[in-house]
Each structure stands twice: as structure tokens, then as C-alpha cells.
Design an enzyme around this catalytic site. Structure first.
Site, PDB file in Angstrom:
ATOM      1  N   GLU A  20       0.865  -1.193   0.000  1.00  0.00           N
ATOM      2  CA  GLU A  20       0.000   0.000   0.000  1.00  0.00           C
ATOM      3  C   GLU A  20       0.901   1.243   0.000  1.00  0.00           C
ATOM      4  O   GLU A  20       1.918   1.292   0.690  1.00  0.00           O
ATOM      5  CB  GLU A  20      -0.871   0.008   1.265  1.00  0.00           C
ATOM      6  CG  GLU A  20      -1.809   1.216   1.326  1.00  0.00           C
ATOM      7  CD  GLU A  20      -2.685   1.263   2.580  1.00  0.00           C
ATOM      8  OE1 GLU A  20      -2.267   0.755   3.639  1.00  0.00           O
ATOM      9  OE2 GLU A  20      -3.795   1.833   2.490  1.00  0.00           O
ATOM     10  N   LYS A  27      -9.634   2.124  -2.525  1.00  0.00           N
ATOM     11  CA  LYS A  27      -9.893   1.653  -1.150  1.00  0.00           C
ATOM     12  C   LYS A  27     -11.323   2.008  -0.749  1.00  0.00           C
ATOM     13  O   LYS A  27     -11.707   3.182  -0.753  1.00  0.00           O
ATOM     14  CB  LYS A  27      -8.863   2.291  -0.215  1.00  0.00           C
ATOM     15  CG  LYS A  27      -8.827   1.753   1.202  1.00  0.00           C
ATOM     16  CD  LYS A  27      -7.633   2.381   1.952  1.00  0.00           C
ATOM     17  CE  LYS A  27      -7.381   1.789   3.317  1.00  0.00           C
ATOM     18  NZ  LYS A  27      -6.124   2.308   3.926  1.00  0.00           N
ATOM     19  N   CYS A  82      -5.602  -2.718   2.519  1.00  0.00           N
ATOM     20  CA  CYS A  82      -5.348  -2.566   3.954  1.00  0.00           C
ATOM     21  C   CYS A  82      -6.612  -2.671   4.806  1.00  0.00           C
ATOM     22  O   CYS A  82      -7.088  -3.761   5.063  1.00  0.00           O
ATOM     23  CB  CYS A  82      -4.594  -1.266   4.195  1.00  0.00           C
ATOM     24  SG  CYS A  82      -3.674  -1.299   5.751  1.00  0.00           S
TER      25      CYS A  82
END
Ligand SMILES: NC(=O)CC(=O)C(=O)O
Length: 352
Positions: free
Chosen positions: A112, A184, A225
Site C-alpha cells: 500500500e 480503497k 489494507c
């Protein structure tokens, strides 16, 4: 309706719903539908092992695992050091990808935010407009995937688009084409006083769609994440026939030791598929200190390969033939109680 998944827990309380109060549900999901009520009655004498309606536990029903394009291959997880110098981050990632490919990796995963420090101050400065072709970071990924004939799940970078910023992962196929772009979905807003406060939503906008992509190394579901903390997303990917979930991630020194491996093993075990993660290497001098520990987990929750916090390239073997084997050994997909609960994939439902 923004959400893409709903865990629809049906219970005795549903009998209080009137048909009109359930307009939220498509007709065939309506908990007050007479047929549903009959099936859900826990004392129904016809209830048996064959009436658990496992196919109804997923709406739409789960797609059977597609035959993967290959059975065995090597994955490379490049746990990279990240500096404040974007050009050197790009050059560094280039070298690591070449190194992983030279060791046989047909799929390479990056961390990330690998081209920029992980901070709200840095995101606007380092952001690139991927759609406008103004992205040196993803241009390098495209070039290398084509030259090395590998699939790249390109970690994530700050993306600028239409005046907004996203945390975005690009997936490139072996011809260098962009196969998918995942923004994300769940922004990382954490506040543990005295330990860690980080509010991604100060600068970033959340993505709106789950991302699953067919590649030359199988069907891959992408999360970034914090997305790993949301089991519904992984369940949707599994129901769409994913072989592997890839999560570029930068957990931290507070949550990393407790949660990082646990979450990866949980997502893999629950869904009986492979999970691969890739973190930046730890830099104790930076504002956000990453936990590291990039890992590959197998479909039985087993840690197949991992590392500590320093820079590293993990090369590990993926064997898709064991997916069916594990699902036969432990047939949870057939034993779901579609008469009691349901996971709704709104995106797939609405596209039918
Ligand atoms: N950095 C993240 O997005 C997530 C994380 O560190 C955590 O969930 O903990």
C-alpha cells in the site's frame, strides 16, 4: 443504495415486519414473503440437513469456483522501503519487481502507498492522475508487466481524479494492459489516544465498488489494507469465484501485532481461498510506522510464507488444486444456512 453487501439476518423478529416495511428488499428477498416464513420456521418438521438451502445464503447464489488458468505458480511479495523521493521509490519498485520476476514470480504484489510517504500531507503532493495517463508510477508497472510477461497487483498509490483523491490499486496483465483499478472502499479512520490517530477521510474519498479481476494467474479479489477488516467484502469475492485475495496493506505498530496475521488467516479460512498481503518495510523514522510482515496464507488458514519488518522479497508457491480439496474436506459452502441468513451482493444483483 451505496452499500454492496448486506448480511441479512433473518430471525423470529421478522414476523413483525409488514410487507410494505420491507420495500428495501427485492421481492424474492423479502423476509415477510410467505414462502420464506414457512422455510424459516425453526420448528418446521420438514427442516432437515437437505433444507438448509445453502445456495440461498448468497444472493445472487455463489458462482462455482471457475477452473483457474493455471494450477501452480509463484507469487512475489515485494516489501519495499519507501522514501520521500518519488522518483527513487519508482526506481526501487522497478528493481524489486525485476528481481521477483527473475526468481520465477508470475504474479507480483506491491505494498500500500509505495510511491509516497503514508500521510495526509503527502497524499495530495504525490497523487497521480491515472486515467489521464499522467502517472509515472503506474506507467512503470504497465511497462514491466508487458516486458516481463507477469501479472502485477500494483500495491496502491494516491490517485487524483476529478478533484478528489483516492487510495488506488492498479492491476496489470501480462500484455501491460490495465485490467482493474480498485479504490480503497473503507477509509482508515483510527483514534487510539496515545497510540495512533490517523484519519484517511480527511484527504481521501472512498471507492464505491468491490474489484474482482480475471488474470492469467486466476481470479483475484482486491482490497486495500483496512478493507481486510470487512469480512463481507471477502465473502462477496469468494461468492464471485475468487481463487486469491490480494491486500496491499500498511498496518501499524499498534494494530499490526494483534490483528494483521489474524485477519489474513480469518479471511482465508472463512472463504477457503488464498490471501496475499504486502506491506511497506518498517521505517521507525517516518510519521507512520508500518508493521511489515507481508504474508501468503493458504485456504486452510496456514501461513505459507512470511517475513519480518525489513525490506524483503518473498517468493512463494500457490497451488490452486488444493482449493477444491479443502472445500471437499470441510464443505462449509454446502452447509451454509440459507434459511437463517443471507449475504447480498448488490452490485451483482443489480447487474443481472
Ligand atoms: N492502514 C490501514 O488502512 C489499516 C490499519 O492499519 C488497521 O486497520 O489497523
Amino acid at each position: 443504495m451505496k452499500a454492496s453487501a448486506l448480511l441479512n439476518l433473518k430471525s423470529f423478529t421478522l414476523s413483525r415486519h409488514s410487507p410494505t416495511s420491507n420495500s428495501f428488499f427485492p421481492p424474492f428477498l423479502c423476509p415477510s414473503h410467505p414462502r420464506h416464513r414457512r422455510i424459516h420456521h425453526s420448528r418446521n418438521p420438514i427442516m432437515s440437513a437437505t433444507s438448509v438451502n445453502s445456495e440461498r445464503a448468497r444472493a445472487p447464489p455463489a458462482i462455482p469456483l471457475p477452473p483457474p488458468p493455471l494450477s501452480n505458480f509463484k507469487i512475489g511479495l515485494c516489501q519495499l522501503s519507501v522514501s520521500p523521493d518519488k522518483d527513487s521509490n519508482i526506481a526501487h519498485a522497478r528493481t524489486a519487481i525485476q528481481d521477483a520476476a527473475s526468481k520465477g514470480a508470475q504474479l507480483v504484489l506491491l505494498p500500500e502507498i509505495w510511491n509516497s510517504p503514508y500521510s495526509n500531507d503527502s497524499f495530495p503532493v504525490y497523487a497521480e492522475d491515472i486515467d489521464a495517463g499522467a502517472s509515472p508510477s503506474t506507467a512503470m508497472l504497465s511497462e514491466l508487466s508487458r516486458l516481463l510477461k507477469i501479472t502485477i497487483v500494483g500495491g496502491s498509490i494516491p490517485e487524483r481524479s476529478g478533484g478528489l483523491l483516492y487510495n488506488t490499486c492498479c492491476v496489470f496483465g501480462t500484455d501491460g494492459n490495465l485490467l482493474a483499478k480498485h479504490r480503497k472502499i473503507h477509509l482508515f479512520d483510527i483514534d487510539i489516544p496515545g497510540k495512533i490517530t490517523f484519519i484517511e477521510s480527511k484527504t481521501l474519498t472512498a471507492g464505491e465498488t468491490p474489484t474482482i479481476v480475471d488474470t492469467e494467474v486466476g481470479r483475484i479479489g482486491i482490497g486495500i489494507c483496512y478493507d481486510i477488516r470487512f469480512p463481507e467484502l471477502a465473502m462477496i469475492y469468494a461468492a464471485r469465484g475468487a481463487h486469491l485475495l490480494c491486500y496491499p496493506g500498511a498496518f501499524n505498530m499498534t494494530t499490526g501485532p494483534l490483528h494483521w496475521e489474524l485477519l489474513q488467516r480469518a479471511r482465508a479460512t472463512d472463504n477457503q481461498l488464498y490471501v496475499a498481503t504486502c506491506s511497506p518495510a518498517r521505517d521507525t523514522g517516518s510519521g507512520y510506522v508500518a508493521w511489515g510482515h507481508s504474508t501468503l496464507v493458504g485456504p486452510f488458514g496456514e501461513v505459507l510464507a512470511t517475513t519480518e519488518h525489513e525490506e524483503a522479497i518473498i517468493i512463494a508457491e500457490i497451488d490452486y488444486s488444493i482449493l477444491e480439496q479443502r472445500r471437499t474436506n470441510l464443505p462449509v459452502t454446502k452447509q451454509r444456512r440459507g434459511d437463517l441468513y443471507q449475504l447480498v451482493d448488490f452490485q451483482r444483483l443489480n447487474s443481472q
